[in-house]
Design an enzyme around this catalytic site. Structure first.
Site, mmCIF file in Angstrom:
data_model
loop_
_atom_site.group_PDB
_atom_site.id
_atom_site.type_symbol
_atom_site.label_atom_id
_atom_site.label_comp_id
_atom_site.label_asym_id
_atom_site.label_seq_id
_atom_site.Cartn_x
_atom_site.Cartn_y
_atom_site.Cartn_z
ATOM 1 N N ARG A 44 0.836 -1.209 0.000
ATOM 2 C CA ARG A 44 0.000 0.000 0.000
ATOM 3 C C ARG A 44 0.868 1.256 0.000
ATOM 4 O O ARG A 44 1.779 1.391 0.812
ATOM 5 C CB ARG A 44 -0.900 -0.008 1.237
ATOM 6 C CG ARG A 44 -1.804 1.199 1.388
ATOM 7 C CD ARG A 44 -2.544 1.142 2.721
ATOM 8 N NE ARG A 44 -3.457 0.007 2.782
ATOM 9 C CZ ARG A 44 -3.943 -0.498 3.921
ATOM 10 N NH1 ARG A 44 -3.574 0.009 5.088
ATOM 11 N NH2 ARG A 44 -4.779 -1.523 3.890
ATOM 12 N N CYS B 202 -15.560 -3.010 0.204
ATOM 13 C CA CYS B 202 -14.161 -3.288 0.531
ATOM 14 C C CYS B 202 -13.650 -4.453 -0.317
ATOM 15 O O CYS B 202 -14.403 -5.107 -1.035
ATOM 16 C CB CYS B 202 -14.017 -3.604 2.015
ATOM 17 S SG CYS B 202 -14.724 -5.200 2.484
ATOM 18 N N CYS C 69 -16.459 -7.793 6.452
ATOM 19 C CA CYS C 69 -16.338 -8.125 7.873
ATOM 20 C C CYS C 69 -16.670 -6.885 8.682
ATOM 21 O O CYS C 69 -16.765 -5.781 8.135
ATOM 22 C CB CYS C 69 -14.930 -8.641 8.197
ATOM 23 S SG CYS C 69 -13.691 -7.338 8.373
ATOM 24 N N LYS D 159 -5.798 7.594 12.469
ATOM 25 C CA LYS D 159 -6.169 8.202 11.197
ATOM 26 C C LYS D 159 -6.454 9.689 11.365
ATOM 27 O O LYS D 159 -7.214 10.085 12.249
ATOM 28 C CB LYS D 159 -7.389 7.483 10.617
ATOM 29 C CG LYS D 159 -7.126 6.004 10.342
ATOM 30 C CD LYS D 159 -8.330 5.292 9.760
ATOM 31 C CE LYS D 159 -7.997 3.838 9.441
ATOM 32 N NZ LYS D 159 -9.142 3.121 8.836
ATOM 33 N N ARG E 107 -1.561 6.794 9.939
ATOM 34 C CA ARG E 107 -1.676 6.281 8.574
ATOM 35 C C ARG E 107 -1.686 7.445 7.573
ATOM 36 O O ARG E 107 -1.467 8.598 7.939
ATOM 37 C CB ARG E 107 -2.957 5.450 8.443
ATOM 38 C CG ARG E 107 -3.034 4.248 9.397
ATOM 39 C CD ARG E 107 -2.143 3.108 8.968
ATOM 40 N NE ARG E 107 -2.315 1.911 9.786
ATOM 41 C CZ ARG E 107 -3.156 0.920 9.530
ATOM 42 N NH1 ARG E 107 -3.966 0.984 8.483
ATOM 43 N NH2 ARG E 107 -3.210 -0.145 10.316
ATOM 44 N N CYS F 279 -13.850 -1.464 6.635
ATOM 45 C CA CYS F 279 -12.932 -0.662 5.821
ATOM 46 C C CYS F 279 -13.661 0.196 4.786
ATOM 47 O O CYS F 279 -13.132 1.215 4.348
ATOM 48 C CB CYS F 279 -11.921 -1.569 5.125
ATOM 49 S SG CYS F 279 -10.746 -2.335 6.256
ATOM 50 N N CYS G 105 -8.169 -10.698 1.518
ATOM 51 C CA CYS G 105 -8.192 -10.206 2.896
ATOM 52 C C CYS G 105 -8.347 -11.361 3.881
ATOM 53 O O CYS G 105 -9.299 -12.146 3.793
ATOM 54 C CB CYS G 105 -9.326 -9.203 3.087
ATOM 55 S SG CYS G 105 -9.444 -8.588 4.788
ATOM 56 N N LYS H 62 -3.685 1.688 15.058
ATOM 57 C CA LYS H 62 -3.582 2.645 13.960
ATOM 58 C C LYS H 62 -4.258 3.956 14.334
ATOM 59 O O LYS H 62 -5.159 4.000 15.177
ATOM 60 C CB LYS H 62 -4.227 2.069 12.704
ATOM 61 C CG LYS H 62 -5.697 1.692 12.860
ATOM 62 C CD LYS H 62 -6.177 0.943 11.637
ATOM 63 C CE LYS H 62 -7.578 0.381 11.848
ATOM 64 N NZ LYS H 62 -8.017 -0.456 10.722
#
Length: 575
Positions: A70, A429, A474, A210, A139, A478, A435, A208
């Protein structure tokens, strides 16, 4: 007791682990589980092709290991040459596709172990990088992608870049491992300094983090989903300051009520020149007080809920050299992108092109990737990636508009969805087969689901309605499903939880309406809600406003609404 990931970070030797040693093993196909955690900080996820998993297991074979790489592109900005470099890499080391992310980066999928160093070193050689695109750090910093030359949009793009660079890890592990110890651009100033992490510390952040910037009334970055959001207040085409939002996040776990989505809430107002200082204070407060024992409760939203917003405001304030002011009012209209042709305000134009689910690929009847490559090669536009996973081609002269439009139409590529407005910002997603967390399909089935929903929208006279529809494989969310008008969240193969009641402006959370809906039942179930909307809406009332009028109490979300079916609609329609 610290979680296992905390222990891995502590002994990772500043994010080195045994990555380099493993890469040097000619017979190796993947990293250890511990090093796979360290690898995330380098912008890479270790995965396997789940379509092949069962068959390979029956044959006694190891998993078909692959990697996702990424990029980190603050504000979604990149040059034509950088885009073309990624396009070439997708063939050379990937699966022949590019995937725009909801954080304005690009993912390469299907990279094999032997191609990792070539992939990352080539990305760095193009002038961008992957460092910190994943992992327990700040991120990619998102910002409004539209290249409007009003002073303000360029200003937030520069802020996104500077804040992103501010929070890059100071470890030299990245250059040591991927580019033979040659310092990359952001390391040049510190190449001779001792390796310290003044912002993150030895074990980095609990999870993480953001950060995003936004310019009202457009909420094109989904600012309420950010851990830290800066809402610009503008006067005379200049940013005077920001209302600061904190604690947004979509991740949760099905059935675990202690986990839930949350919208960011206002903290205070700051002047423009205090942006970096404020960001550091908030990130370090999360560093010092965030949960390091339970990763499911480690995001900033839980710290704020546990300690209270007043405590958080006081703690952050104690780290600042100034006294923030109370938050200032603002409002948003939509999370949508500017698709189609638009003036930049400097005599040039940009073209927003809808990319379904962010996947740039050559499909059987749609040579999307090839056509985009030729346009970028021939016209050398600036590139902006959007948080809705679309692409903007920028800095184009008026004389190029007709030429590019002709090329696109000849290949049946339409910048704006033709059938319904809702299709423009519908998103799913990645999910299966790459994934590792996916419980159900998402990207691979969503286009067919949307085809059927579009037929219903047209039939009911709703083709022009802005109804935000999203799917996630899930509950980690995302695709940001929990603030959509209608969302499907994977529970098991072909089974989804149905959430209703978010907002096209991104400022409301949905609630669980049906715990389980079979994949093939989704269109008929959605029809029920849309038919009720048609019957009961007021004049020109949006779906979001209709839902919240008909279901009072949704304005104050509670953790339970994401795990327990809310029976208002079913009860109303059974009488």
């Amino acid at each position: 007791m610290p979680s296992p990931v905390e222990l891995i970070k502590a002994k990772s030797r500043a994010l080195r682990g045994a990555l380099l040693e493993t890469l040097k093993k000619a017979s190796e196909t993947h990293f250890s589980e511990e090093d796979a955690q360290v690898l995330k900080f380098h912008g890479c996820y270790q995965q396997d092709n789940r379509d092949l998993r069962n068959e390979r297991k029956k044959l006694g074979l190891d998993k078909a290991w692959i990697f996702m790489v990424r990029t980190k592109c603050p504000g979604g900005a990149m040059t034509a040459s950088q885009y073309l470099s990624l396009d070439r890499l997708s063939d050379a080391v990937g699966n022949g596709t590019l995937r725009i992310t909801t954080r304005q980066g690009i993912q390469l999928h299907g990279v094999i172990f032997g191609g990792l160093r070539r992939c990352i070193s080539s990305i760095v050689a193009s002038g961008i990088h992957t460092w910190g695109a994943c992992g327990d750090v700040v991120r990619n910093v998102v910002a409004p992608p539209s290249p409007i030359k009003d002073g303000v949009h360029d200003q937030v793009q520069q802020l996104a870049l500077s804040i992103s660079n501010l929070f890059l890890s100071k470890s030299k592990a990245y250059s040591e491992i991927w580019i033979n110890n040659i310092p990359v651009e952001y390391e040049q100033d510190t190449a001779d300094q001792a390796e310290e992490e003044p912002i993150y510390g030895k074990v980095y952040l609990p999870r993480k983090f953001k950060i995003g910037f936004v310019i009202p009334p457009s909420n094109d970055v989904d600012i309420y989903s950010q851990d830290l959001g800066f809402v610009a207040h503008v006067s005379s085409n200049k940013i005077e300051g920001f209302t600061v939002l904190v604690g947004g996040s979509h991740g949760m776990t099905h059935g675990l009520v202690k986990t839930y989505p949350k919208l960011a809430v206002p903290l205070f107002y700051i002047p423009l020149e205090k942006t970096a200082e404020t960001a550091i204070a908030i990130v370090q407060t999360q560093r010092d007080f965030g949960n390091r024992e339970d990763r499911k409760r480690a995001r900033l939203k839980y710290l704020i809920d546990e300690r209270g917003i007043d405590w958080f405001r006081s703690e952050v304030g104690s780290r600042l050299s100034f006294s923030p002011e109370p938050p200032k009012p603002f409002s948003f209209s939509s999370v949508s992108d500017r698709l189609g042709w638009h003036s930049q305000g400097d005599g040039k134009y940009f073209l927003g092109i809808r990319i379904e689910n962010g996947r740039i690929a050559d499909f059987p009847s749609l040579p999307l990737r090839t056509v985009l490559r030729h346009i970028v090669e021939d016209y050398q536009p600036g590139i902006r990636l959007t948080p809705n996973a679309n692409i903007l081609l920028c800095d184009l002269g008026e004389d190029k508009k007709e030429q590019i439009t002709k090329v696109l139409s000849q290949n049946r590529i339409f910048p704006v969805a033709l059938k319904t407005v809702s299709r423009n910002f519908a998103h799913a997603c990645v999910a299966l087969p790459t994934c590792g967390l996916a419980l159900a399909e998402s990207e691979r089935v969503f286009p067919q689901i949307m085809d059927k929903i579009e037929e219903i929208l047209v039939e009911l006279g709703l083709s022009k309605e802005e109804i935000l529809i999203r799917m996630s494989g899930c509950p980690n969310g995302c695709s940001r499903p929990y603030n959509a008008d209608i969302a499907f969240v994977g529970r098991a193969p072909n089974r989804y939880a149905l959430y209703i009641g978010g907002s096209i402006a991104g400022d409301r959370l949905a609630s669980l309406q049906k715990r389980v809906v079979e994949l093939d039942e989704i269109p008929s179930v959605v029809r029920e809600y849309l038919e009720d909307f048609v019957r009961n809406r007021r004049h020109e009332e949006s779906f979001s406003h209709y839902w919240h009028r008909m279901n009072p109490g949704c304005e104050q979300p509670t953790p339970g609404q994401f795990h327990q079916e809310q029976l208002s609609f079913q009860a109303k329609n059974s009488t």
